[in-house]
Enzyme design. Structure first.
Site, PDB file in Angstrom:
ATOM      1  CB  CYS A 107      -2.786   0.434   8.915  1.00 45.04           C
ATOM      2  SG  CYS A 107      -1.914  -0.893   8.078  1.00 45.04           S
ATOM      3  CG  ASN A 128      -0.351  -0.180   2.513  1.00 41.56           C
ATOM      4  OD1 ASN A 128       0.647  -0.875   2.652  1.00 41.56           O
ATOM      5  ND2 ASN A 128      -0.922   0.446   3.526  1.00 41.56           N
ATOM      6  CD  GLU A 147       1.653  -0.556  10.688  1.00 37.59           C
ATOM      7  OE1 GLU A 147       0.512  -0.759  11.188  1.00 37.59           O
ATOM      8  OE2 GLU A 147       1.842  -0.277   9.504  1.00 37.59           O
TER       9      GLU A 147
END
Length: 480
Positions: A286, A153, A248
């Site tokens: 996220c 991303n 993460e």
């Protein structure tokens, strides 16, 4: 003629005996082919990194900082080229891709600065009788080779968040980019190859996902830094319990709009920020806004504005300067989002706008009355979809934020300082953004979450801490 991109093995160009295609998510055009390292080449890279570890750890700070400075300079010079590449392989609108390049430049700049000022600490030990004449020097040393696993991303910036801190501390790194978006990382390799970093101190290897378990298990790679899904992240952690693993992972970020955020200007600002940051990068972030939790006193006015602003998001060709929302990374991702929205609607959710897929693109979507047992209520959508929830008061709002297996970041729209500090104390997240959406991130600050959002922190200085350990030197017999 189609370009086949070499990978980087111990700092030099290399090619394997097979390749794979990278295609543009918007029109499926061929962006390029990428060479795949053989098993023998992966072994060569790991062996070279392990051999380079003591050499790299001993390099002077100015060498590491100078290499990082060079990356800043060259990325700045090639910024538009890199932004266009990100758009081509990821589908991110070019205006957002330019922002990603700017952030990656900032990451390397911060890493250069931190490499120069990381000095350790000293402490006198005569605070107790047994320590008279003793003095301690505490310095940080690399844990060893880092295996960095990056997602699709943010194919440059999240690579930078692994590579730059490793170089800053003198830890060799083997970087594995996402299969969908490896070319941005390989371009970074071109720039790193222009530096004088020691041989073996870095490799960029587009290893297929199915071959990663052996690399993860390799004892010569004691540190793993992973960004991606919680499912894969915890599989990695569970498989190597004695390694130092930082994760993460995902989120389902909430934007909370409280009763005191009630003026026309307030509502306009909150709606604009929510609409933008539920849809930037097609929601593939996220910390994209997924849940809007609004006090009943402002709910109706806010919903009207959010729907209008989401409808105003320009969708289409990501290379067009006017486009706000491009496609998802591929058609399967869009089909998954479509299936989740369809499931929510079947259970009673109402679509206020959007809800339509076209190939790899999914229209910016707003849902109301989302049932608690819908997948979208608890999972990370990773697409341009947000849901609206009405609450009564701060207690109910903060409880709604915490009613999640994730805890990455939250945004709280309030003017009240006491409420801001209460949010900081009570919200079970890694970061609280006051007066804005949860999607804000500065690359020098600690970034990461709690619960299923991961362990450890990114942010240059904090990642450097994860890649190192403290070693104490005690001097004896001194007159202090």
């Amino acid at each position: 003629m189609t370009t086949t991109h070499d990978f980087w093995l111990a700092g030099r160009r290399a090619s394997g005996d097979s390749d794979f295609e990278v295609r543009h998510p918007f029109d499926d055009s061929l962006v390029g082919k990428v060479s795949v390292p053989t098993d023998a080449q992966v072994e060569e890279a790991v062996a070279a990194a392990a051999a380079a570890a003591p050499v790299f750890a001993a390099t002077p700070a100015h060498v590491r900082a100078g290499a990082l400075d060079h990356v800043v300079k060259r990325m700045t010079e090639r910024a538009e080229e890199i932004a266009r590449l990100i758009t081509a392989e990821n589908g991110k609108p070019v205006k957002w891709a330019r922002g990603e390049v700017g952030r990656a430049i900032s990451v390397f700049r911060w890493a250069a600065e931190e490499a120069r000022r990381t000095n350790g600490e000293t402490m006198r030990l005569d605070t107790d009788p047994g320590g008279v004449g003793r003095f301690a020097v505490v310095r940080k040393f690399p844990r060893g080779v880092v295996l960095g696993i990056a997602p699709f991303n943010f194919p440059l910036n999240l690579v930078a968040h692994k590579v730059a801190p490793a170089i800053a501390v003198g830890a060799p790194i083997i970087l594995k980019p996402a299969p969908a978006t490896p070319i941005s990382a390989l371009l970074l390799g071109e720039i790193l190859a222009e530096t004088d970093l020691p041989a073996g101190s870095w490799s960029i290897l587009p290893v297929p996902n199915e071959k990663m378990p052996a690399l993860v298990q390799d004892p010569r790679l004691p540190v793993i830094s992973f960004t991606g899904s919680d499912k894969v992240g915890y599989q990695i952690m569970d498989s190597v319990p004695r390694k130092h693993v930082t994760l993460e992972l995902g989120g389902n970020a909430a934007a909370v709009v409280l009763a005191d955020w009630s003026s026309e200007a307030d509502i306009e600002w909150a709606a604009s920020r929510i609409a933008t940051f539920s849809n930037y990068s097609a929601g593939q972030s996220c910390i994209a806004v997924q849940r809007v939790i609004a006090d009943a006193s402002v709910y109706d006015a806010l919903v009207e504005k959010i729907v209008a602003k989401v409808q105003a998001q320009v969708t289409g060709d990501p290379s067009d300067e006017a486009t706000d929302v491009g496609p998802l990374v591929d058609e399967n991702a869009a089909k998954r989002v479509e299936s989740w929205v369809d499931e929510a609607v079947a259970k009673g959710a109402k679509v206020l706008t959007g809800g339509v897929r076209a190939g790899a693109a999914y229209a910016p979507t707003v849902l109301a009355e989302l049932p608690g047992d819908a997948i979208l209520a608890t999972a990370e959508v990773f697409g341009p979809v947000l849901s609206l929830h009405k609450v009564d008061g701060v207690d109910e709002a903060f409880a709604a934020v915490n009613d999640s297996k994730y805890g990455l970041q939250a945004g709280v729209f309030t003017h009240d300082l006491q409420t801001a500090f209460r949010a900081h104390s009570e919200l079970q997240v890694g970061g609280v953004i006051i007066g804005d959406a949860p999607s804000y991130r500065a690359d020098q600050m600690p970034y990461g979450g709690v619960k299923d959002s991961g362990v450890g922190r990114e942010g240059v200085k904090y990642a450097m801490g994860d890649f190192t350990y403290e070693r104490v030197l005690v001097l004896t017999g001194l007159d202090l």
